[in-house]
Design a protein around this motif. Structure first.
Motif, PDB file in Angstrom:
ATOM      1  N   LEU A  50      -6.718   0.085  -4.574  1.00 37.16           N
ATOM      2  CA  LEU A  50      -6.772   0.789  -3.294  1.00 37.16           C
ATOM      3  C   LEU A  50      -7.927   1.228  -2.908  1.00 37.16           C
ATOM      4  O   LEU A  50      -8.674   1.705  -3.886  1.00 37.16           O
ATOM      5  N   HIS A 104       0.898  -1.410   0.092  1.00 36.26           N
ATOM      6  CA  HIS A 104       0.100   0.068  -0.095  1.00 36.26           C
ATOM      7  C   HIS A 104       0.940   1.053   0.063  1.00 36.26           C
ATOM      8  O   HIS A 104       0.523   2.107  -0.616  1.00 36.26           O
ATOM      9  N   ARG A 105       2.065   1.361   1.036  1.00 37.02           N
ATOM     10  CA  ARG A 105       2.679   2.466   1.010  1.00 37.02           C
ATOM     11  C   ARG A 105       3.447   2.624  -0.259  1.00 37.02           C
ATOM     12  O   ARG A 105       3.640   3.770  -0.892  1.00 37.02           O
ATOM     13  N   GLN A 161      -5.741  10.745  -1.838  1.00 28.51           N
ATOM     14  CA  GLN A 161      -5.507   9.786  -0.607  1.00 28.51           C
ATOM     15  C   GLN A 161      -6.234   8.695  -0.493  1.00 28.51           C
ATOM     16  O   GLN A 161      -7.316   8.331  -0.876  1.00 28.51           O
ATOM     17  N   THR A 162      -5.475   7.601  -0.307  1.00 29.62           N
ATOM     18  CA  THR A 162      -5.921   6.115   0.025  1.00 29.62           C
ATOM     19  C   THR A 162      -5.951   5.676   1.257  1.00 29.62           C
ATOM     20  O   THR A 162      -5.118   6.160   2.363  1.00 29.62           O
ATOM     21  N   ARG A 173       3.674  11.219  -6.655  1.00 29.30           N
ATOM     22  CA  ARG A 173       4.441  11.715  -5.104  1.00 29.30           C
ATOM     23  C   ARG A 173       5.731  11.186  -5.280  1.00 29.30           C
ATOM     24  O   ARG A 173       6.744  11.918  -4.998  1.00 29.30           O
ATOM     25  N   GLN A 181       0.896   3.983  -3.066  1.00 28.39           N
ATOM     26  CA  GLN A 181       0.698   5.317  -2.724  1.00 28.39           C
ATOM     27  C   GLN A 181       1.657   6.513  -3.364  1.00 28.39           C
ATOM     28  O   GLN A 181       1.286   7.570  -3.815  1.00 28.39           O
TER      29      GLN A 181
END
Length: 147
Positions: free
Chosen positions: A52, A7-8, A19-20, A77, A11
């Motif tokens: 996600l 997940h990180r 945002q998740t 990001r 992202q």
């Protein structure tokens, strides 16, 4: 790699505005998860999809603002494995209407959220190696990548 780590990492591939709150699905077919993990470890090309959970406050903001929400959402990001962050092209809105017909959802009452209604928003990376889809009503973010 565990779900939190995946997940990180996922992202990092999204613009900061999106945002998740968690990982729902990683890989789409038998063997694909293994291929993605090996590709990550050995820095080789892979393809796949990560789904996600869209954060609640982000889903509400998108539903209120529509396409305007994505006006500044064009740069990821961060990049992965010493790569530059992905740059996404113009976002597009698509209106979704219809009933899900996945076998696992047959027999679920229509009022239990089985309709795919609302808007979806799509953008492809400028290098044509990745794409994003955001479905705010369903609270989903789908990131896909190609070789």
């Amino acid at each position: 790699m565990n779900r939190v780590s995946i997940h990180r990492r996922a992202q990092r591939l999204l613009p900061a505005q999106i945002q998740t709150s968690g990982l729902l699905h990683f890989g789409t077919s038998p063997g694909q998860v293994e291929g993605v993990l090996l590709g990550s470890v050995f820095d080789c090309d892979t393809q796949g999809v990560i789904v996600l959970r869209l954060a609640g406050q982000t889903a509400v903001a998108i539903q209120r603002q529509g396409l305007a929400f994505f006006e500044q959402a064009h740069v990821a990001r961060a990049g992965l494995q010493r790569a530059l962050p992905a740059h996404y092209g113009q976002w597009q809105r698509v209106v979704l209407e219809g009933v899900r017909d996945h076998p696992a959802e047959q027999g679920v009452p229509r009022d239990a959220g089985t309709d795919w209604n609302g808007s979806a928003y799509f953008a492809g990376s400028r290098d044509r190696r990745a794409w994003l889809a955001v479905l705010p009503v369903e609270r989903l973010v789908v990131y896909g990548w190609l070789n």
